[in-house]
Scaffold this motif. Structure first.
Motif, PDB file in Angstrom:
ATOM      1  N   ALA A 198     113.481 -39.593 -10.671  1.00 51.99           N
ATOM      2  CA  ALA A 198     113.888 -39.751 -12.131  1.00 51.99           C
ATOM      3  C   ALA A 198     113.261 -39.439 -13.747  1.00 51.99           C
ATOM      4  N   VAL A 199     112.141 -40.395 -13.242  1.00 50.77           N
ATOM      5  CA  VAL A 199     111.254 -40.716 -14.224  1.00 50.77           C
ATOM      6  C   VAL A 199     110.741 -39.396 -14.626  1.00 50.77           C
ATOM      7  N   ILE A 200     109.385 -38.777 -13.375  1.00 48.45           N
ATOM      8  CA  ILE A 200     108.932 -37.871 -13.663  1.00 48.45           C
ATOM      9  C   ILE A 200     109.453 -36.670 -14.182  1.00 48.45           C
ATOM     10  N   MET A 201     110.345 -36.427 -13.681  1.00 52.62           N
ATOM     11  CA  MET A 201     111.074 -35.369 -13.618  1.00 52.62           C
ATOM     12  C   MET A 201     111.819 -35.136 -15.583  1.00 52.62           C
ATOM     13  N   SER A 202     112.056 -36.091 -16.500  1.00 50.08           N
ATOM     14  CA  SER A 202     113.173 -36.728 -17.435  1.00 50.08           C
ATOM     15  C   SER A 202     112.126 -36.363 -18.971  1.00 50.08           C
ATOM     16  N   ASP A 203     113.342 -36.789 -19.574  1.00 50.41           N
ATOM     17  CA  ASP A 203     112.873 -37.067 -20.999  1.00 50.41           C
ATOM     18  C   ASP A 203     113.341 -38.286 -21.073  1.00 50.41           C
ATOM     19  N   ARG A 204     114.626 -38.238 -20.361  1.00 52.23           N
ATOM     20  CA  ARG A 204     115.139 -39.706 -20.340  1.00 52.23           C
ATOM     21  C   ARG A 204     115.953 -40.090 -19.456  1.00 52.23           C
ATOM     22  N   CYS A 217     121.832 -48.583 -20.520  1.00 54.18           N
ATOM     23  CA  CYS A 217     120.692 -48.776 -20.872  1.00 54.18           C
ATOM     24  C   CYS A 217     120.745 -46.751 -20.694  1.00 54.18           C
ATOM     25  N   GLU A 218     119.716 -46.496 -21.464  1.00 53.57           N
ATOM     26  CA  GLU A 218     119.537 -44.892 -21.492  1.00 53.57           C
ATOM     27  C   GLU A 218     118.092 -45.362 -21.785  1.00 53.57           C
ATOM     28  N   MET A 219     117.185 -44.958 -21.003  1.00 59.64           N
ATOM     29  CA  MET A 219     115.838 -45.254 -21.181  1.00 59.64           C
ATOM     30  C   MET A 219     114.709 -44.177 -21.175  1.00 59.64           C
ATOM     31  N   PRO A 220     114.305 -43.961 -22.629  1.00 65.98           N
ATOM     32  CA  PRO A 220     112.958 -42.592 -22.781  1.00 65.98           C
ATOM     33  C   PRO A 220     111.800 -43.109 -22.260  1.00 65.98           C
ATOM     34  N   ILE A 221     111.970 -41.508 -21.652  1.00 67.34           N
ATOM     35  CA  ILE A 221     110.536 -41.325 -20.973  1.00 67.34           C
ATOM     36  C   ILE A 221     108.920 -40.266 -21.295  1.00 67.34           C
ATOM     37  N   ASP A 222     108.633 -41.138 -22.081  1.00 66.29           N
ATOM     38  CA  ASP A 222     107.642 -41.108 -23.257  1.00 66.29           C
ATOM     39  C   ASP A 222     106.473 -40.425 -22.856  1.00 66.29           C
ATOM     40  N   ARG A 233     103.560 -38.045 -11.742  1.00 68.00           N
ATOM     41  CA  ARG A 233     103.826 -39.366 -11.063  1.00 68.00           C
ATOM     42  C   ARG A 233     102.492 -40.130 -10.951  1.00 68.00           C
ATOM     43  N   GLN A 234     100.507 -39.537 -11.134  1.00 68.76           N
ATOM     44  CA  GLN A 234      99.947 -40.255 -10.861  1.00 68.76           C
ATOM     45  C   GLN A 234      99.903 -41.407 -12.553  1.00 68.76           C
ATOM     46  N   LEU A 235     100.492 -41.353 -12.834  1.00 64.88           N
ATOM     47  CA  LEU A 235     100.400 -41.854 -14.042  1.00 64.88           C
ATOM     48  C   LEU A 235     101.262 -43.322 -13.496  1.00 64.88           C
ATOM     49  N   PRO A 236     100.744 -45.145 -14.467  1.00 65.04           N
ATOM     50  CA  PRO A 236     100.619 -46.543 -14.151  1.00 65.04           C
ATOM     51  C   PRO A 236     102.582 -46.497 -14.789  1.00 65.04           C
ATOM     52  N   GLU A 237     102.384 -45.803 -16.026  1.00 68.24           N
ATOM     53  CA  GLU A 237     103.594 -46.048 -16.468  1.00 68.24           C
ATOM     54  C   GLU A 237     104.998 -45.326 -15.534  1.00 68.24           C
ATOM     55  N   VAL A 238     104.653 -44.416 -14.726  1.00 63.50           N
ATOM     56  CA  VAL A 238     105.833 -43.771 -14.311  1.00 63.50           C
ATOM     57  C   VAL A 238     105.817 -45.313 -12.753  1.00 63.50           C
ATOM     58  N   HIS A 239     105.085 -46.034 -11.904  1.00 61.46           N
ATOM     59  CA  HIS A 239     105.847 -47.155 -11.534  1.00 61.46           C
ATOM     60  C   HIS A 239     106.742 -48.129 -12.413  1.00 61.46           C
ATOM     61  N   GLN A 240     105.624 -48.549 -13.698  1.00 60.87           N
ATOM     62  CA  GLN A 240     106.511 -49.618 -14.449  1.00 60.87           C
ATOM     63  C   GLN A 240     108.302 -49.383 -14.426  1.00 60.87           C
ATOM     64  N   HIS A 241     108.114 -47.775 -15.256  1.00 60.43           N
ATOM     65  CA  HIS A 241     109.464 -47.150 -15.838  1.00 60.43           C
ATOM     66  C   HIS A 241     110.022 -47.448 -14.381  1.00 60.43           C
TER      67      HIS A 241
END
Length: 256
Positions: A198-204, A217-222, A233-241
């Motif tokens: 969901a995180v790696i594919m999405s804007d939200r 919740c509506e979580m923006p994926i910036d 997928r390699q970004l640490p923010e992906v795991h945080q989200h």
């Protein structure tokens, strides 16, 4: 505005005579070209939301609008992809891709041209005369995407389209889908149980509660590179989200 749910609830009458409320007071908007994922526990109404967007179900209360128009019946401007590719085994790949156009009465030469263009976009040129059994699972899913794109939808609905693929193929197909959909500029609504997906594919990402599902919740994926989930997928923010979404779902489960 590509899609809007306004105060939408949906209930079903069971054989026992009881009423089951699948979703309650759903409110969200999706902009044109946006990719939004919907996650939540099993039975929370995710598929019901897709079915109402496609016009297969009508809300019990509230409104669903696609491109500003009230959805009251199956919508020809909405493409729907399920977990299984549902390719017709007796038809070649190009005939499968042409199927929706053929059903709409599009002339043969025009639908063949359109089908070939979508097969090329989905990296399946050269396989148009193969049959589904001759393709891998990932190629079959790409053929199903080409069939969906061929009808020129305003919105594509994806109901866990990658869940039956092995891990390596899944990563490659996620990337292929993301590139293709972004290139086409099509609004997309994805249902998945895979939080990282969901995180790696999405804007939200929309996070639904336990049934009856509501938007918690509506979580923006910036994050950069939406067209390249493998890079994301390699970004640490992906795991945080993903961890934040998991925590929300666990807290809701405990409260229920």
């Amino acid at each position: 505005m590509a899609l809007e749910f306004k105060g939408v609830s949906k209930s079903f009458n069971l054989d026992t005579g009881q009423e089951l409320t699948a979703v309650r007071d759903i409110n969200f908007k999706v902009e044109k070209g946006e990719f939004v994922s919907v996650v939540g526990p099993s039975g929370c109404g995710k598929s019901t939301i897709l079915s109402m967007t496609a016009g297969l179900y009508q809300p019990t209360t509230g409104e669903v609008r696609v491109s500003g128009e009230l959805v009251t019946k199956p919508n020809p401007h909405v493409g729907f992809m399920l977990q299984k590719d549902l390719l017709l085994p007796w038809r070649t790949i190009i005939k499968n891709v042409e199927f929706g156009l053929e059903s709409r009465g599009v002339p043969r030469a025009q639908r063949r041209e359109r089908a070939m263009a979508e097969l090329e976009r989905c990296h399946l040129a050269g396989f148009e005369n193969h049959y589904p059994y001759q393709l891998s699972g990932g190629m079959r899913q790409r053929a199903a995407l080409a069939r969906t794109l061929a009808i020129d939808p305003d919105i594509i609905l994806l109901d866990e389209p990658f869940s039956a693929l092995d891990a390596q193929t899944k990563l490659l197909i996620q990337n292929s889908f993301a590139e293709t959909i972004m290139e086409a500029g099509i609004t997309t609504l994805l249902i998945t149980h895979d939080l990282s997906e969901a995180v790696i594919m999405s804007d939200r990402v929309l996070v639904l509660s336990e049934r009856p599902g509501t938007v918690m919740c509506e979580m923006p994926i910036d994050l950069p590179d939406r067209a390249h989930p493998l890079k994301r997928r390699q970004l640490p923010e992906v795991h945080q989200h993903a961890a934040e979404i998991f925590t929300l779902l666990r807290l809701d489960q405990r409260a229920a």
